[in-house]
Motif scaffolding. Sequence first.
Motif, PDB file in Angstrom:
ATOM      1  N   ASP A  96       0.832  -1.208   0.000  1.00  0.00           N
ATOM      2  CA  ASP A  96       0.000   0.000   0.000  1.00  0.00           C
ATOM      3  C   ASP A  96       0.866   1.258   0.000  1.00  0.00           C
ATOM      4  O   ASP A  96       0.534   2.245  -0.668  1.00  0.00           O
ATOM      5  CB  ASP A  96      -0.924   0.013   1.223  1.00  0.00           C
ATOM      6  CG  ASP A  96      -1.990  -1.070   1.161  1.00  0.00           C
ATOM      7  OD1 ASP A  96      -2.217  -1.635   0.069  1.00  0.00           O
ATOM      8  OD2 ASP A  96      -2.594  -1.347   2.227  1.00  0.00           O
ATOM      9  N   ASP A  97       1.978   1.222   0.744  1.00  0.00           N
ATOM     10  CA  ASP A  97       2.886   2.364   0.764  1.00  0.00           C
ATOM     11  C   ASP A  97       3.483   2.627  -0.623  1.00  0.00           C
ATOM     12  O   ASP A  97       3.653   3.775  -1.023  1.00  0.00           O
ATOM     13  CB  ASP A  97       4.019   2.150   1.775  1.00  0.00           C
ATOM     14  CG  ASP A  97       3.600   2.441   3.204  1.00  0.00           C
ATOM     15  OD1 ASP A  97       2.489   2.983   3.402  1.00  0.00           O
ATOM     16  OD2 ASP A  97       4.381   2.134   4.124  1.00  0.00           O
ATOM     17  N   LEU A 103       0.814   4.348  -2.650  1.00  0.00           N
ATOM     18  CA  LEU A 103       0.724   5.737  -2.199  1.00  0.00           C
ATOM     19  C   LEU A 103       1.924   6.551  -2.677  1.00  0.00           C
ATOM     20  O   LEU A 103       1.772   7.686  -3.135  1.00  0.00           O
ATOM     21  CB  LEU A 103       0.648   5.801  -0.673  1.00  0.00           C
ATOM     22  CG  LEU A 103      -0.700   5.537  -0.046  1.00  0.00           C
ATOM     23  CD1 LEU A 103      -0.575   5.461   1.464  1.00  0.00           C
ATOM     24  CD2 LEU A 103      -1.696   6.592  -0.437  1.00  0.00           C
ATOM     25  N   THR A 140      -2.045  15.135   1.419  1.00  0.00           N
ATOM     26  CA  THR A 140      -3.026  14.255   2.044  1.00  0.00           C
ATOM     27  C   THR A 140      -4.421  14.541   1.516  1.00  0.00           C
ATOM     28  O   THR A 140      -5.172  13.614   1.177  1.00  0.00           O
ATOM     29  CB  THR A 140      -3.005  14.424   3.579  1.00  0.00           C
ATOM     30  OG1 THR A 140      -1.681  14.180   4.056  1.00  0.00           O
ATOM     31  CG2 THR A 140      -3.953  13.462   4.260  1.00  0.00           C
ATOM     32  N   VAL A 149      -5.858   7.840   4.130  1.00  0.00           N
ATOM     33  CA  VAL A 149      -4.472   8.038   4.546  1.00  0.00           C
ATOM     34  C   VAL A 149      -4.404   9.191   5.548  1.00  0.00           C
ATOM     35  O   VAL A 149      -5.228  10.106   5.509  1.00  0.00           O
ATOM     36  CB  VAL A 149      -3.582   8.315   3.300  1.00  0.00           C
ATOM     37  CG1 VAL A 149      -3.946   9.619   2.639  1.00  0.00           C
ATOM     38  CG2 VAL A 149      -2.117   8.274   3.636  1.00  0.00           C
ATOM     39  N   ARG A 185       1.330   9.533   7.866  1.00  0.00           N
ATOM     40  CA  ARG A 185       1.806   8.526   6.914  1.00  0.00           C
ATOM     41  C   ARG A 185       2.375   9.204   5.669  1.00  0.00           C
ATOM     42  O   ARG A 185       3.430   8.816   5.162  1.00  0.00           O
ATOM     43  CB  ARG A 185       0.666   7.584   6.541  1.00  0.00           C
ATOM     44  CG  ARG A 185       1.096   6.410   5.703  1.00  0.00           C
ATOM     45  CD  ARG A 185      -0.064   5.468   5.507  1.00  0.00           C
ATOM     46  NE  ARG A 185       0.314   4.285   4.773  1.00  0.00           N
ATOM     47  CZ  ARG A 185      -0.552   3.376   4.346  1.00  0.00           C
ATOM     48  NH1 ARG A 185      -1.843   3.516   4.614  1.00  0.00           N
ATOM     49  NH2 ARG A 185      -0.140   2.329   3.673  1.00  0.00           N
TER      50      ARG A 185
END
Length: 139
Positions: free
Chosen positions: A43-44, A47, A68, A78, A82
Motif C-alpha cells: 500500500d505504501d 501511495l 493528504t 491516509v 503517513r
Amino acid sequence: MRFKFIDAKKAKHPLHLLCKAFNVSPSGYYDWCKRPMSQRQRDDLVLLTNIRTIHKETYQSYGRKRMTDELRDLGFTVSEKRVARLMKDNNIKVIRTHAFKKTTDSDHNFNVAPNLLDGDFTTTGSNQKWAGDISGPVP
C-alpha cells in the motif's frame, strides 16, 4: 530495521559480523530476504507512486497537508503522518518560490547626500570620520 541496515551495509562488511553486531542470526537475515512484502508495504508503494505523480504535477509545491487532501480526493484513506513519513523517507520536499519584492525605491526626486568617504574608512586618530544611517526601521 536491523535487517534493512544489514542489507545496506553487507557490500562493505562481512555478513556474519553484521549479524553478530546486531544480535541476529544469518539464517534470520536470509529468511527476511525471502519474505514477501507485507500488505502495508505494498500500500505504501501505491501511495508513494501517487505522491510522486502529484508532487511532479504540482511543481513540487504541495506539502504533507495538501498532499493528504489530494490523496483523499483520489479515494485513498491516509493520514498526514503517513504521508509525511513517506515523503521524508523518499526525500520528497516542497520547493518554495517567492515572488521578487522590491524593497528600495531608487526612483525618487529627493536630494541624495554625497558619498564623501567612498569606502575609505582609514584614519590616523579618533573622531575623524563618522557615518550614520537614517533609513529608519524596516516594517
